[in-house]
Design an enzyme around this catalytic site. Structure first.
Site, PDB file in Angstrom:
ATOM      1  N   HIS A  69     -57.731 -20.499  61.159  1.00  0.00           N
ATOM      2  CA  HIS A  69     -57.853 -21.512  62.206  1.00  0.00           C
ATOM      3  C   HIS A  69     -57.039 -21.123  63.427  1.00  0.00           C
ATOM      4  O   HIS A  69     -55.942 -20.554  63.319  1.00  0.00           O
ATOM      5  CB  HIS A  69     -57.413 -22.890  61.701  1.00  0.00           C
ATOM      6  CG  HIS A  69     -56.002 -22.975  61.207  1.00  0.00           C
ATOM      7  ND1 HIS A  69     -54.949 -23.331  62.032  1.00  0.00           N
ATOM      8  CD2 HIS A  69     -55.457 -22.759  59.986  1.00  0.00           C
ATOM      9  CE1 HIS A  69     -53.820 -23.340  61.319  1.00  0.00           C
ATOM     10  NE2 HIS A  69     -54.105 -22.995  60.078  1.00  0.00           N
ATOM     11  N   ASP A  71     -56.301 -23.547  65.775  1.00  0.00           N
ATOM     12  CA  ASP A  71     -55.547 -24.714  66.229  1.00  0.00           C
ATOM     13  C   ASP A  71     -54.148 -24.727  65.622  1.00  0.00           C
ATOM     14  O   ASP A  71     -53.918 -24.171  64.542  1.00  0.00           O
ATOM     15  CB  ASP A  71     -56.286 -26.018  65.912  1.00  0.00           C
ATOM     16  CG  ASP A  71     -56.560 -26.224  64.434  1.00  0.00           C
ATOM     17  OD1 ASP A  71     -56.906 -25.236  63.744  1.00  0.00           O
ATOM     18  OD2 ASP A  71     -56.434 -27.364  63.953  1.00  0.00           O
ATOM     19  N   ASP A 102     -48.292 -19.967  61.477  1.00  0.00           N
ATOM     20  CA  ASP A 102     -49.396 -20.835  61.034  1.00  0.00           C
ATOM     21  C   ASP A 102     -50.381 -21.076  62.159  1.00  0.00           C
ATOM     22  O   ASP A 102     -50.310 -22.079  62.831  1.00  0.00           O
ATOM     23  CB  ASP A 102     -48.808 -22.171  60.539  1.00  0.00           C
ATOM     24  CG  ASP A 102     -49.831 -23.053  59.852  1.00  0.00           C
ATOM     25  OD1 ASP A 102     -50.931 -22.570  59.552  1.00  0.00           O
ATOM     26  OD2 ASP A 102     -49.526 -24.234  59.632  1.00  0.00           O
ATOM     27  N   GLU A 136     -58.344 -27.220  61.522  1.00  0.00           N
ATOM     28  CA  GLU A 136     -57.662 -27.220  60.232  1.00  0.00           C
ATOM     29  C   GLU A 136     -56.473 -28.153  60.229  1.00  0.00           C
ATOM     30  O   GLU A 136     -56.174 -28.802  59.228  1.00  0.00           O
ATOM     31  CB  GLU A 136     -57.220 -25.800  59.867  1.00  0.00           C
ATOM     32  CG  GLU A 136     -56.886 -25.620  58.392  1.00  0.00           C
ATOM     33  CD  GLU A 136     -55.445 -25.990  58.023  1.00  0.00           C
ATOM     34  OE1 GLU A 136     -55.158 -26.147  56.825  1.00  0.00           O
ATOM     35  OE2 GLU A 136     -54.606 -26.109  58.948  1.00  0.00           O
ATOM     36  N   GLU A 137     -55.784 -28.229  61.362  1.00  0.00           N
ATOM     37  CA  GLU A 137     -54.599 -29.079  61.453  1.00  0.00           C
ATOM     38  C   GLU A 137     -54.948 -30.528  61.798  1.00  0.00           C
ATOM     39  O   GLU A 137     -54.072 -31.388  61.791  1.00  0.00           O
ATOM     40  CB  GLU A 137     -53.632 -28.529  62.511  1.00  0.00           C
ATOM     41  CG  GLU A 137     -53.148 -27.104  62.271  1.00  0.00           C
ATOM     42  CD  GLU A 137     -52.187 -26.985  61.104  1.00  0.00           C
ATOM     43  OE1 GLU A 137     -52.001 -27.974  60.363  1.00  0.00           O
ATOM     44  OE2 GLU A 137     -51.633 -25.889  60.916  1.00  0.00           O
ATOM     45  N   GLU A 165     -53.502 -18.457  55.479  1.00  0.00           N
ATOM     46  CA  GLU A 165     -52.398 -19.424  55.518  1.00  0.00           C
ATOM     47  C   GLU A 165     -51.082 -18.756  55.111  1.00  0.00           C
ATOM     48  O   GLU A 165     -51.058 -17.850  54.275  1.00  0.00           O
ATOM     49  CB  GLU A 165     -52.689 -20.590  54.572  1.00  0.00           C
ATOM     50  CG  GLU A 165     -53.806 -21.498  55.018  1.00  0.00           C
ATOM     51  CD  GLU A 165     -53.478 -22.298  56.266  1.00  0.00           C
ATOM     52  OE1 GLU A 165     -52.278 -22.399  56.625  1.00  0.00           O
ATOM     53  OE2 GLU A 165     -54.417 -22.820  56.889  1.00  0.00           O
ATOM     54  N   HIS A 351     -44.741 -25.602  61.277  1.00  0.00           N
ATOM     55  CA  HIS A 351     -44.710 -26.985  61.767  1.00  0.00           C
ATOM     56  C   HIS A 351     -43.322 -27.401  62.264  1.00  0.00           C
ATOM     57  O   HIS A 351     -43.130 -28.566  62.623  1.00  0.00           O
ATOM     58  CB  HIS A 351     -45.203 -27.971  60.700  1.00  0.00           C
ATOM     59  CG  HIS A 351     -46.649 -27.826  60.351  1.00  0.00           C
ATOM     60  ND1 HIS A 351     -47.403 -28.856  59.846  1.00  0.00           N
ATOM     61  CD2 HIS A 351     -47.497 -26.774  60.426  1.00  0.00           C
ATOM     62  CE1 HIS A 351     -48.641 -28.448  59.616  1.00  0.00           C
ATOM     63  NE2 HIS A 351     -48.717 -27.181  59.968  1.00  0.00           N
TER      64      HIS A 351
END
Length: 378
Positions: A69, A71, A102, A136-137, A165, A351
């Site tokens: 992903h 995003d 990520d 995805e997020e 991931e 994150h």
């Protein structure tokens, strides 16, 4: 500063694009340009506000796929970052910026691994594909799951899939995810009768009524797990009740909870057992369920073996298979029959403020991806 590698250079370009979910900010077009130069056929798949693409080189099976992903999650307070989150910076051998781990670092490693592999093996067997989303997020409604539906409608199957991931802990490749637990959430309302606290015979306090049932749900053994999954867990995340006044019994209480569940139990079985416990306590209840994904497992096979052998050959590490952590888009791909693993950099800073990843880890990861393809497609 010494010359940076092609993988780090591309990762920095992607980080500099502020693709907060569901925005893509041009990341996919940057990847597509590199893939078209390698002979990939591209399908751009826009679903609502989500950008996706499916790229494939070759027409025969087996199909090896990289999934990921573009995003990223929001940055949080940017003034708390050591470096601007969307200005990729190399500091002390680490690549810093939102998405470094990520998972823009993995996306860059996909591309550079493919460029080297196809240069050395232009006539590889089978096909190579990429499934990339910008959702995805976010709510994961118009991303990978929609692309998989698109592929399934024409019976186009993935044989092996590596999701990029961040699976590693201390050293890249020390852990790969060969499955994930399922996730199902419940929003429960227990109804009572509102009234004055001084007249308990005229009220039904839903908080009091709910407490024994919640205690039983919390103590319940849902399963014992198995060799690959820990026992299913039940966690209450929110309880909200009351009018704001101290002298009023509320008319209802709202409870939110989540199951992370193993392959030993199904989502429908969990629902039924919860309903049975609530009925046992003679509650007036309503519940809304959201299934985020069923558990999946790739216990053995060509892909797991190729990953283990490649990691061992490149780093000397005996990798550990794990199903821990949250959910990933692998949950949409595995039900099609594909073997799915997650292999990426360390997840220590994902994150968080000041997200970062070791530059050498991304270069090593690119080497791993190339080596895995060589074991499966040559």
């Amino acid at each position: 500063m010494s010359k940076i590698s092609p993988t780090i250079e591309l990762a920095m370009d992607l980080i500099n694009r502020p693709s907060v979910t569901p925005e893509d900010a041009g990341c996919q077009e940057q990847m597509i340009a590199r893939l078209e130069a390698l002979g990939f056929k591209i399908e751009r798949l826009q679903f609502e506000d989500v950008s996706n693409f499916w790229a494939r080189r070759g027409t025969e099976g087996p199909v090896f796929c990289f999934a990921g992903h573009t995003d990223v999650v929001p940055t949080g307070p940017e003034d708390k970052w050591e470096f601007p989150p969307f200005e990729a910076t190399i500091s002390k051998g680490e690549l810093c910026g939102r998405g470094a781990a990520d998972m823009k670092g993995s996306l860059a490693a996909f591309i550079t691994a493919l460029e080297r592999f196809i240069e050395h093996h232009p006539d590889h067997k089978g096909s190579i594909a990429l499934l990339i989303t910008s959702d995805e997020e976010g709510p994961f409604i118009n991303g990978t799951t929609r692309v998989i539906d698109h592929l399934e409608a024409r019976n186009e199957k993935i044989t092996w899939c590596i999701v990029g991931e961040p699976s590693s802990t201390d050293k890249v490749g020390d852990i790969i995810k060969n499955g994930r637990r399922g996730s199902i959430s419940g929003s429960l309302t227990i109804n009572g009768v509102q009234g004055h606290v001084a007249y308990p015979h005229l009220v039904k306090n839903p908080i009091h009524l709910a407490a024994p049932a919640l205690a039983e749900l919390s103590a319940e053994v849902w399963d014992e797990g198995n060799d690959f999954f820990p026992p299913t867990s039940f966690q209450i995340s929110n309880i909200n009740g009351g009018t704001g006044a101290t002298n009023v019994v509320p008319g209802h209480v709202d409870i939110q909870f989540n199951f992370r569940f193993s392959t030993e139990v199904t989502a429908d079985e969990l629902k039924q057992r919860v309903h049975t416990i609530l009925d046992k306590h003679e509650l007036d209840w309503d519940i809304d369920w959201i299934l985020s994904g069923n558990p999946f497992l790739t216990a053995a096979g060509d892909l797991v073996e190729a990953c283990q052998q490649s990691i061992k050959a490149i780093t000397g590490t005996e990798t550990e298979l794990s199903t821990s952590g949250g959910t990933s888009d692998g949950r949409f791909i595995a039900p099609t029959g594909a073997q799915v693993v997650e292999l990426g950099p360390s997840n220590k800073t994902i994150h968080k403020l000041n997200e970062r990843v070791r530059c050498e880890d991304l270069d090593t990861l690119s080497d791993m991806y190339e080596n895995i393809m060589a074991r499966l497609l040559v």
